[in-house]
Design a protein around this motif. Structure first.
Motif, PDB file in Angstrom:
ATOM      1  N   MET A  22       0.864  -1.156   0.000  1.00 17.95           N
ATOM      2  CA  MET A  22       0.000   0.000   0.000  1.00 17.95           C
ATOM      3  C   MET A  22       0.913   1.222   0.000  1.00 17.95           C
ATOM      4  O   MET A  22       1.906   1.265   0.715  1.00 17.95           O
ATOM      5  CB  MET A  22      -0.884  -0.052   1.249  1.00 17.95           C
ATOM      6  N   HIS A  23       0.537   2.220  -0.803  1.00 16.14           N
ATOM      7  CA  HIS A  23       1.359   3.423  -0.907  1.00 16.14           C
ATOM      8  C   HIS A  23       0.488   4.622  -1.272  1.00 16.14           C
ATOM      9  O   HIS A  23      -0.674   4.460  -1.655  1.00 16.14           O
ATOM     10  CB  HIS A  23       2.446   3.237  -1.965  1.00 16.14           C
ATOM     11  N   PRO A  29      -0.547  -7.373   2.982  1.00 18.89           N
ATOM     12  CA  PRO A  29      -0.914  -8.466   2.077  1.00 18.89           C
ATOM     13  C   PRO A  29      -1.994  -8.022   1.083  1.00 18.89           C
ATOM     14  O   PRO A  29      -3.017  -7.458   1.474  1.00 18.89           O
ATOM     15  CB  PRO A  29      -1.458  -9.544   3.025  1.00 18.89           C
ATOM     16  N   ALA A  30      -1.739  -8.241  -0.194  1.00 16.25           N
ATOM     17  CA  ALA A  30      -2.681  -7.840  -1.245  1.00 16.25           C
ATOM     18  C   ALA A  30      -4.038  -8.500  -1.028  1.00 16.25           C
ATOM     19  O   ALA A  30      -4.134  -9.661  -0.646  1.00 16.25           O
ATOM     20  CB  ALA A  30      -2.125  -8.209  -2.612  1.00 16.25           C
ATOM     21  N   GLY A  31      -5.079  -7.731  -1.232  1.00 14.81           N
ATOM     22  CA  GLY A  31      -6.439  -8.232  -1.130  1.00 14.81           C
ATOM     23  C   GLY A  31      -7.019  -8.219   0.265  1.00 14.81           C
ATOM     24  O   GLY A  31      -8.211  -8.461   0.449  1.00 14.81           O
ATOM     25  N   ARG A  36      -5.922  -4.493  10.807  1.00 10.73           N
ATOM     26  CA  ARG A  36      -6.926  -5.484  10.407  1.00 10.73           C
ATOM     27  C   ARG A  36      -8.262  -5.079  11.040  1.00 10.73           C
ATOM     28  O   ARG A  36      -8.294  -4.220  11.921  1.00 10.73           O
ATOM     29  CB  ARG A  36      -6.501  -6.863  10.889  1.00 10.73           C
ATOM     30  N   PRO A  37      -9.369  -5.716  10.653  1.00  5.69           N
ATOM     31  CA  PRO A  37     -10.671  -5.357  11.224  1.00  5.69           C
ATOM     32  C   PRO A  37     -10.747  -5.466  12.750  1.00  5.69           C
ATOM     33  O   PRO A  37     -11.507  -4.746  13.390  1.00  5.69           O
ATOM     34  CB  PRO A  37     -11.642  -6.331  10.543  1.00  5.69           C
ATOM     35  N   ALA A  88      -6.434  -3.762   0.303  1.00 11.92           N
ATOM     36  CA  ALA A  88      -5.017  -3.484   0.051  1.00 11.92           C
ATOM     37  C   ALA A  88      -4.659  -3.804  -1.391  1.00 11.92           C
ATOM     38  O   ALA A  88      -5.005  -4.853  -1.911  1.00 11.92           O
ATOM     39  CB  ALA A  88      -4.151  -4.290   1.009  1.00 11.92           C
ATOM     40  N   ASP A  89      -3.956  -2.858  -2.011  1.00 13.33           N
ATOM     41  CA  ASP A  89      -3.603  -2.962  -3.421  1.00 13.33           C
ATOM     42  C   ASP A  89      -2.341  -2.141  -3.645  1.00 13.33           C
ATOM     43  O   ASP A  89      -2.260  -0.999  -3.208  1.00 13.33           O
ATOM     44  CB  ASP A  89      -4.763  -2.408  -4.247  1.00 13.33           C
ATOM     45  N   ASP A  90      -1.356  -2.719  -4.309  1.00 11.11           N
ATOM     46  CA  ASP A  90      -0.122  -1.989  -4.570  1.00 11.11           C
ATOM     47  C   ASP A  90      -0.167  -1.177  -5.854  1.00 11.11           C
ATOM     48  O   ASP A  90       0.749  -0.430  -6.150  1.00 11.11           O
ATOM     49  CB  ASP A  90       1.061  -2.951  -4.625  1.00 11.11           C
ATOM     50  N   THR A  91      -1.229  -1.323  -6.654  1.00  8.09           N
ATOM     51  CA  THR A  91      -1.269  -0.615  -7.931  1.00  8.09           C
ATOM     52  C   THR A  91      -1.947   0.742  -7.838  1.00  8.09           C
ATOM     53  O   THR A  91      -1.594   1.659  -8.563  1.00  8.09           O
ATOM     54  CB  THR A  91      -1.984  -1.467  -9.007  1.00  8.09           C
ATOM     55  N   VAL A  92      -2.929   0.872  -6.947  1.00  7.65           N
ATOM     56  CA  VAL A  92      -3.669   2.132  -6.814  1.00  7.65           C
ATOM     57  C   VAL A  92      -3.233   2.843  -5.538  1.00  7.65           C
ATOM     58  O   VAL A  92      -3.354   2.279  -4.443  1.00  7.65           O
ATOM     59  CB  VAL A  92      -5.194   1.878  -6.777  1.00  7.65           C
TER      60      VAL A  92
END
Length: 151
Positions: free
Chosen positions: A1-2, A45-47, A23-24, A76-80
């Protein structure tokens, strides 16, 4: 995440903002501090569905400068990138931003200790909420953090 953290007033980057990912169940996954250009990166962790809090840290000279912010139910997503704009302490926040500041304060009340409390009361005392209901939540948070700081 960024992403990047900037001011709502003039879009300037803010350095040394602590970005914490939970986390939740509010287990801390990790945290990072923003760089001079306002950027941050946290390994998540992605997703995974997470909550992200953008806040100052009690040990830094900006501890009373910025209101906190929170984003819940983020996948969580490293692309967006997940960018955020923060409200300077002492500046009026519209209703939506006021809710965001209070929500971040509620999260902090569940995960932070007494070191955080004194700075939280200072910042909360300098935000003007525009509804009576939000003023009540603000007062309850201030009471909580005041009690915690005095303990």
């Amino acid at each position: 995440m960024h992403g990047h953290v900037r001011t709502i007033t003039d879009d300037e980057p803010i350095s040394m903002i602590k970005v914490s990912v939970y986390r939740p169940d509010l287990t801390l996954i990790g945290h990072a501090f923003t760089n001079d250009d306002g950027s941050y990166s946290v390994d998540v962790p992605a997703g995974e569905t997470v909550t992200v809090r953008f806040d100052t840290h009690h040990s830094l000279n900006n501890a009373d400068s910025w209101q906190p912010s929170v984003v819940t139910e983020v996948v969580a997503d490293d692309t967006v990138p997940l960018d955020r704009r923060l409200v300077p302490v002492g500046q009026f926040a519209d209703t939506a931003r006021g809710i965001d500041v209070l929500a971040a304060g509620l999260l902090a009340s569940a995960v932070e200790g007494p070191e955080y409390a004194a700075h939280a009361t200072t910042r909360l005392s300098r935000i003007k909420q525009d509804t009576l209901f939000l003023q009540h939540i603000q007062a309850a948070l201030m009471e909580h953090f005041t009690d915690q700081a005095d303990a």
